[in-house]
Design an enzyme around this catalytic site. Structure first.
Site, PDB file in Angstrom:
ATOM      1  N   GLU A 194      25.831  37.766  52.891  1.00 32.98           N
ATOM      2  CA  GLU A 194      25.281  36.941  51.812  1.00 32.98           C
ATOM      3  C   GLU A 194      25.070  37.755  50.533  1.00 32.98           C
ATOM      4  O   GLU A 194      25.925  38.536  50.133  1.00 32.98           O
ATOM      5  CB  GLU A 194      24.028  36.225  52.318  1.00 32.98           C
ATOM      6  CG  GLU A 194      24.332  35.340  53.529  1.00 32.98           C
ATOM      7  CD  GLU A 194      23.219  34.383  53.880  1.00 32.98           C
ATOM      8  OE1 GLU A 194      22.594  33.804  52.970  1.00 32.98           O
ATOM      9  OE2 GLU A 194      22.976  34.178  55.097  1.00 32.98           O
ATOM     10  N   ASP A 219      20.330  24.440  54.664  1.00 36.89           N
ATOM     11  CA  ASP A 219      20.411  25.856  55.004  1.00 36.89           C
ATOM     12  C   ASP A 219      18.980  26.399  55.151  1.00 36.89           C
ATOM     13  O   ASP A 219      17.997  25.692  54.892  1.00 36.89           O
ATOM     14  CB  ASP A 219      21.192  26.621  53.930  1.00 36.89           C
ATOM     15  CG  ASP A 219      21.892  27.855  54.487  1.00 36.89           C
ATOM     16  OD1 ASP A 219      21.401  28.433  55.475  1.00 36.89           O
ATOM     17  OD2 ASP A 219      22.930  28.246  53.927  1.00 36.89           O
TER      18      ASP A 219
END
Length: 661
Positions: free
Chosen positions: A516, A310
């Site tokens: 997020e 990521d």
């Protein structure tokens, strides 16, 4: 004469021999599309220097990419982070031109290895102006419709390819076990079986794998499809209190039975890449977990595509992040990560990895495994033969066919939680022809709010100016009869509502956009003034409340005052999908893919838990019939033999202004 003939023949033979030798010398196996992909990978690997190999393992953000960087450092991949675009309101042509510029730099390197450009296309091509924005995964899970997911995948692939991009960081196959997590809307369900079923989006994105394909081998079916990415491996949806990037405390059996099954299904369907989670499992960072990344994903599940980190994921192996970067590089590559989303400090990564290999800390066969996997995906998807984007698909971006599909997805995703205060007098479907109605709430006329995070910008946006679509208010105005007066007030006063003789009110409230960690919430309340709008409106007039949210939110204190309650999730750009069902063109069919709690004190609470006591259970959802279905059923039951029933049906038809009468 004979001597001359002999000389000519000799010269011809010499010329033929030289020509054939030259042709043979110029034949390069990895450039031959008729060769098997594995043979091409082996040939290219044998020609590559260490620096060229490591360059393939690097993914950089477009903000630091240019022609010279691509060529000099042999960069293997470029991405657009959330909201990273060539320019505001960039067209498909703008995207194609930018990406082709980077690609020409990669092709100018010694071996001419094309780079692969990736982007987060998580509910349609959501970074791009004018793209179709589909409902987020939490809504798609409520449809229980894998074929719909596949069709959405195919439409998304076309729109992504329209901008010259061959790689989408989707789907998210997290199993969200706590709605306090800020990424819960990216999850299809708390139930792994629904998540598994919805992996059908992968053959939509990539194409159906050939019948004779070996398990784990990546597949992309041509230049109208994209490489997909199953994410985030593994357990990202199980962290303590739903805290993003935190620790999932669970035994191996539960990890494999709850969070792993969708990865197995994705691999069987030929997924090209897998992204690693920021989170930890029982205290160990996933980006450094060799047992799961190499031992289970690659060796047990036989995944043959490439594993990608990521964004700055390897930096976060240490605390604080980037405090010992050389160790982070070592731990992540040895764990089995093949491509690293650096995404900015690429020189530091390259230098550290070269150092670690030259000092025998990381063996060359680990590098060859990583690069071989990356090249296999590139060869499989035809990137060497067609490295440059073109403008042939630009009309696919935001096409009417895709918007119609998104509209279908919206109406199938809606979950009807309440229909009538006493359960015997349903409010829905609503009549289209009445004197006056009220529309209220901050989310009724806000395209950004109804799309949610990961739309145009990473954290989403507010208002109606950043992309094209239809708000819920706009959909209501275009659906009701032309004689019906529609009054919109975001936060109306209770006395105003009481004094205006509205036939009914539609209140649209919920959460503001987030993504997020910014979406982590310990209270799960609606954004103000949502609760007060519900109270002031629903105490004064018959009200239909539509909740726009990425997850269940606190609603129990208001349910008794509400006549009809609809969970609309984050529906995207096509607001008409909501009015299609409110006004009876279609019936409600969605079922909760998540448990709707009474109080946050109950969390985490998932179906099957001993303390399970929800406000609305997993799988709950009232169903209604469309008006056409109601009329057809009534007709077949012989209502026209009963004059009283006939009058009721005719009145209903006239009030809804159905086109077929």
């Amino acid at each position: 004469m004979a001597r001359v003939s002999f000389s000519v023949v000799a010269m011809l033979l010499l010329w033929w021999w030289v020509t054939m030798a030259k042709v043979k010398a110029e034949y390069i196996k990895y450039k031959d599309p008729n060769q098997p992909a594995a043979a091409r990978v082996g040939d290219l690997l044998s020609r590559m220097t260490l620096e060229e190999k490591i360059g393939q393992m690097v993914q950089i953000d477009r903000s630091v990419a240019n022609v010279d960087t691509m060529k000099t450092y042999f960069i293997g991949s470029v991405l657009s982070g959330g909201g990273s675009a060539p320019l505001p309101e960039a067209s498909a042509e703008d995207w194609v031109n930018m990406i082709n510029g980077f690609q020409k730099g990669a092709l100018a390197s010694r071996l001419g290895i094309p780079m692969i450009y990736g982007i987060d296309a998580v509910h349609g091509h959501n970074n791009v102006f004018n793209a179709t924005i589909f409902p987020h995964n939490v809504g798609l899970g409520a449809t229980r419709d894998p074929d719909l997911a596949k069709r959405i995948g195919a439409a998304t692939a076309l729109e992504v390819r329209a901008t010259g991009i061959p790689y989408a960081f989707a789907p998210c196959i997290a199993v969200c076990r706590d709605p306090r997590w800020g990424r819960c809307y990216e999850s299809y369900s708390e139930d792994h079986k629904i998540v598994q079923a919805m992996t059908e989006i992968i053959p939509g994105l990539q194409g159906d794998i050939p019948a004779n394909s070996r398990k784990g081998v990546p597949y992309v079916g041509g230049n109208k499809k994209v490489a997909a990415c199953a994410k985030h491996f593994v357990g990202d949806g199980g962290t303590i209190k739903g805290i993003n990037e935190n620790n999932t405390v669970i035994d191996r059996h539960d990890l494999l039975s709850i969070h792993m099954p969708a990865y197995s299904d994705s691999i069987i369907k030929g997924v090209s890449t897998v992204m690693i989670s920021y989170s930890s499992w029982n205290g160990g960072k996933m980006h450094a977990n060799r047992d799961l990344v190499t031992g289970f994903l690659k060796d047990t599940l036989k995944f043959k595509g490439f594993v990608i980190s990521d964004w700055e994921g390897i930096d976060r192996i240490t605390s604080p992040p980037h405090s010992n970067y050389t160790y982070s590089v070592q731990a992540s590559i040895l764990a089995g990560i093949d491509m690293v989303m650096v995404p900015v400090n690429y020189k530091e990564f390259i230098n550290d990895l070269i150092y670690l290999v030259k000092n025998n800390v990381i063996p060359m066969d680990r590098i060859d495994d990583a690069v071989g996997r990356i090249l296999l995906v590139k060869f499989t998807m035809g990137l060497f033969e067609n490295p440059l984007g073109d403008l042939s698909l630009v009309n696919e971006l935001g096409s009417q066919a895709h918007r119609d599909l998104a509209r279908e997805a919206v109406r199938k995703s809606l979950v009807l939680l309440k229909n009538g205060k006493n359960g015997t007098n349903p409010v829905l479907p609503l009549p289209k022809k009445v004197p006056k109605i009220l529309v209220a709430g901050s989310h009724a006329d806000n395209l950004g709010y109804q799309c949610g995070g990961w739309t145009i910008a990473w954290q989403g946006f507010s208002g109606n100016n950043y992309t094209r679509g239809t708000t819920i208010l706009g959909a209501i105005k275009s659906t009701v009869d032309s004689s019906t007066e529609v009054i919109y007030l975001e936060n109306p006063d209770g006395e105003f509502v009481k004094s205006n003789n509205f036939e009914y009110a539609i209140v649209v409230v919920g959460e503001h956009p987030y993504a997020e960690t910014y979406g982590d919430s310990m209270n799960l309340t609606m954004a103000d003034p949502g609760p007060s709008v519900i109270t002031s409106v629903c105490e004064a007039v018959k009200c239909i409340v539509i909740i726009i949210s990425g997850r269940p939110v606190v609603i129990e204190p208001y349910v008794s005052s509400i006549d009809a309650l609809v969970a609309a999730w984050l529906p995207g750009t096509e607001g008409q999908g909501i009015t299609d069902v409110l006004y009876g063109e279609y019936g409600f069919s969605g079922k909760l893919s998540r448990t709707w709690f009474r109080s946050v004190d109950q969390l985490p609470m998932n179906v099957g838990d001993p303390h399970y006591d929800p406000l609305f259970s997993f799988g709950f959802g009232l169903e209604t019939e469309s008006v056409k279905e109601l009329v057809a059923r009534s007709t077949s039951a012989g209502v026209f033999g009963r004059p009283c029933t006939l009058l009721i049906v005719v009145a209903l038809i006239l009030s809804l202004r159905l086109e077929f009468l």
